[in-house]
Design a protein around this motif. Structure first.
Motif, mmCIF file in Angstrom:
data_model
loop_
_atom_site.group_PDB
_atom_site.id
_atom_site.type_symbol
_atom_site.label_atom_id
_atom_site.label_comp_id
_atom_site.label_asym_id
_atom_site.label_seq_id
_atom_site.Cartn_x
_atom_site.Cartn_y
_atom_site.Cartn_z
ATOM 1 N N THR A 167 2.358 10.181 -8.794
ATOM 2 C CA THR A 167 1.730 10.243 -10.101
ATOM 3 C C THR A 167 1.963 11.569 -11.024
ATOM 4 O O THR A 167 2.026 11.567 -12.017
ATOM 5 C CB THR A 167 0.252 10.143 -9.724
ATOM 6 O OG1 THR A 167 -0.230 9.012 -9.094
ATOM 7 C CG2 THR A 167 -0.715 10.453 -11.084
ATOM 8 N N GLN A 175 0.850 -1.194 -0.052
ATOM 9 C CA GLN A 175 0.216 -0.213 -0.122
ATOM 10 C C GLN A 175 0.842 1.181 -0.002
ATOM 11 O O GLN A 175 1.686 1.347 0.604
ATOM 12 C CB GLN A 175 -0.949 0.100 1.207
ATOM 13 C CG GLN A 175 -1.957 0.992 1.422
ATOM 14 C CD GLN A 175 -3.289 1.320 2.183
ATOM 15 O OE1 GLN A 175 -3.293 0.111 2.786
ATOM 16 N NE2 GLN A 175 -4.047 2.016 2.125
ATOM 17 N N ASN A 214 -0.172 1.815 -12.360
ATOM 18 C CA ASN A 214 -1.285 1.036 -12.535
ATOM 19 C C ASN A 214 -1.588 0.667 -11.246
ATOM 20 O O ASN A 214 -0.757 0.136 -10.579
ATOM 21 C CB ASN A 214 -1.466 -0.017 -13.434
ATOM 22 C CG ASN A 214 -1.646 0.451 -14.877
ATOM 23 O OD1 ASN A 214 -2.121 1.636 -15.204
ATOM 24 N ND2 ASN A 214 -1.207 -0.295 -15.872
ATOM 25 N N VAL A 215 -2.887 0.583 -10.595
ATOM 26 C CA VAL A 215 -3.187 0.241 -9.161
ATOM 27 C C VAL A 215 -4.364 -0.862 -9.274
ATOM 28 O O VAL A 215 -5.472 -0.504 -9.923
ATOM 29 C CB VAL A 215 -3.659 1.433 -8.408
ATOM 30 C CG1 VAL A 215 -4.160 0.740 -6.921
ATOM 31 C CG2 VAL A 215 -2.589 2.327 -8.207
ATOM 32 N N SER A 216 -4.151 -2.075 -8.812
ATOM 33 C CA SER A 216 -5.241 -3.018 -8.856
ATOM 34 C C SER A 216 -5.396 -3.262 -7.420
ATOM 35 O O SER A 216 -4.664 -3.296 -6.647
ATOM 36 C CB SER A 216 -4.973 -4.211 -9.727
ATOM 37 O OG SER A 216 -3.865 -5.021 -9.158
ATOM 38 N N GLU A 217 -6.593 -3.868 -7.087
ATOM 39 C CA GLU A 217 -7.123 -4.291 -5.929
ATOM 40 C C GLU A 217 -7.366 -5.733 -5.564
ATOM 41 O O GLU A 217 -8.133 -6.094 -6.593
ATOM 42 C CB GLU A 217 -8.218 -3.424 -5.301
ATOM 43 C CG GLU A 217 -8.216 -1.981 -5.146
ATOM 44 C CD GLU A 217 -9.407 -1.150 -4.590
ATOM 45 O OE1 GLU A 217 -10.426 -1.995 -4.370
ATOM 46 O OE2 GLU A 217 -9.194 -0.089 -4.807
ATOM 47 N N LEU A 243 1.085 8.720 -3.389
ATOM 48 C CA LEU A 243 0.849 8.298 -4.635
ATOM 49 C C LEU A 243 0.424 9.310 -5.507
ATOM 50 O O LEU A 243 0.851 9.337 -6.678
ATOM 51 C CB LEU A 243 -0.454 7.282 -4.424
ATOM 52 C CG LEU A 243 -0.904 6.626 -5.930
ATOM 53 C CD1 LEU A 243 0.633 5.760 -6.493
ATOM 54 C CD2 LEU A 243 -1.859 5.904 -5.726
ATOM 55 N N TYR A 246 -3.350 -4.220 -2.269
ATOM 56 C CA TYR A 246 -2.834 -3.350 -3.327
ATOM 57 C C TYR A 246 -1.827 -3.770 -4.343
ATOM 58 O O TYR A 246 -0.833 -4.167 -3.610
ATOM 59 C CB TYR A 246 -2.778 -1.727 -3.536
ATOM 60 C CG TYR A 246 -4.257 -1.093 -2.842
ATOM 61 C CD1 TYR A 246 -5.130 -0.514 -3.534
ATOM 62 C CD2 TYR A 246 -4.214 -1.084 -1.258
ATOM 63 C CE1 TYR A 246 -6.178 0.049 -2.733
ATOM 64 C CE2 TYR A 246 -5.374 -0.572 -0.802
ATOM 65 C CZ TYR A 246 -6.546 -0.003 -1.432
ATOM 66 O OH TYR A 246 -7.576 0.507 -1.058
ATOM 67 N N GLN A 247 -1.982 -3.860 -5.415
ATOM 68 C CA GLN A 247 -0.752 -4.145 -6.390
ATOM 69 C C GLN A 247 -0.425 -3.157 -7.336
ATOM 70 O O GLN A 247 -1.498 -2.565 -8.004
ATOM 71 C CB GLN A 247 -1.010 -5.327 -7.142
ATOM 72 C CG GLN A 247 -1.095 -6.776 -6.290
ATOM 73 C CD GLN A 247 -1.481 -8.037 -7.024
ATOM 74 O OE1 GLN A 247 -2.062 -8.080 -8.068
ATOM 75 N NE2 GLN A 247 -0.739 -9.168 -6.577
ATOM 76 N N TYR A 248 0.722 -2.506 -7.496
ATOM 77 C CA TYR A 248 1.113 -1.555 -8.135
ATOM 78 C C TYR A 248 2.153 -2.007 -9.285
ATOM 79 O O TYR A 248 2.887 -2.627 -9.308
ATOM 80 C CB TYR A 248 1.843 -0.494 -7.296
ATOM 81 C CG TYR A 248 1.154 -0.197 -6.303
ATOM 82 C CD1 TYR A 248 0.069 1.058 -6.248
ATOM 83 C CD2 TYR A 248 1.110 -0.707 -5.069
ATOM 84 C CE1 TYR A 248 -0.704 1.487 -5.353
ATOM 85 C CE2 TYR A 248 0.605 -0.149 -3.807
ATOM 86 C CZ TYR A 248 -0.385 0.814 -4.097
ATOM 87 O OH TYR A 248 -1.139 1.183 -2.901
#
Length: 295
Positions: free
Chosen positions: A113, A103, A124-127, A109, A136-138
């Motif tokens: 950005t 996180q 890119n952010v995925s949950e 962030l 969270y994965q970035y």
């Protein structure tokens, strides 16, 4: 000895590497974490050189002490500068750091950005939502296909400012830094000052930025045999006739927006507002330089 100021891209990259250095610190809370990360990133050749700065502890006669040489921020900056000529290697290293982060705080962030946007990248952010927590994965990726062309434009713009308007380059760099730091009012104020100062130079007699804009656009409005040069008269003419001085009105309106959202604090600007006006000033100066105006 004269000071050589870093380019807009160099400033953005330095701030990006600094933020990633803080993320690297979170990934290296135990000895050997840093070595493993470098191996994962394909940088095993650098392990011996940087290992002592990535180990937070040192051991002596059964005691665990803090390692005074532990400095992941320095390691990240140093490595990134060494490998940045290879986009593939740089992305692999930074994405390896992100792989170990679960996180990133919203403010951090947002700042990352903003700076990534300057050099044409985004996160890119995925949950991954579990019953009890969200993970969270970035990942770091190029922002758009137009990045190369924009980078070329900005490099040309900065070269022209350095060559012909060295006194204004600080305003441009300050706008970059303030945007990266999410200080949108200050960024817009820098943009307004840069815009105004540039066009004032185009009117050496009165040092009037509005007359400088007219000189740049080459537009003329004749009303009852008189040439209109004041903002009020030009806009009054347009209200009555719905024509004339299209470029002047565009430039002046955007300048007014910068004054309202920046200097006069009439409204609270968003990131999108600041980016719009920042890009507008860049494109306006590019338009001028490519037409041989101000150089």
């Amino acid at each position: 000895m004269s000071i050589v100021f870093d380019s807009k891209e160099r400033i953005a990259r330095s701030n990006i590497y600094s933020i990633f250095g803080k993320l690297l610190r979170r990934c290296t809370q135990n000895n050997d974490n840093g070595d493993i990360l470098l191996f994962e990133a394909g940088l095993s050749s650098l392990v011996e050189e940087y290992s002592f700065r990535l180990n937070p502890h040192r051991f002596n006669k059964g005691y665990t002490n803090n390692n005074d040489q532990y400095n992941p921020e320095y390691v990240c900056l140093s490595i990134c500068q060494r490998i940045e000529s290879s986009e593939e290697a740089l992305l692999r290293f930074l994405n390896t750091i992100l792989k170990h982060i679960r996180q990133i705080e919203e403010d951090e962030l947002s700042q990352l950005t903003n700076y990534l946007g300057i050099i044409g990248y985004e996160v890119n952010v995925s949950e991954k939502i579990d019953e009890y927590w969200t993970e969270y994965q970035y990942s770091l990726v190029p922002a758009s296909d137009g990045n190369t062309e924009r980078t070329t434009d900005v490099s040309y713009l900065r070269a022209m400012l350095n060559t012909h308007h060295g006194d204004l380059i600080n305003l441009y760099d300050e706008a970059t830094i303030n945007f990266g730091n999410a200080q949108y009012v200050s960024c817009i104020d820098n943009c307004r000052s840069l815009f105004e100062s540039f066009f004032k130079k185009l009117d050496p007699v009165d040092n009037d930025y509005a007359k400088g804009i007219l000189a740049a656009t080459g537009e003329t409005i004749i009303d009852n045999g008189a040439s209109l040069t004041s903002i009020k008269k030009i806009y009054t003419y347009w209200i009555n006739n719905k024509c004339g001085a299209n470029r002047f009105r565009l430039f002046q309106t955007m300048y007014s927006a910068m004054s309202g959202l920046g200097t006069h604090h009439e409204d609270t600007p968003t990131r999108e507002d600041a980016l719009l006006l920042f890009r507008f000033v860049e494109d306006t100066l590019l338009w001028c330089f490519r037409k041989g105006i101000g150089c």
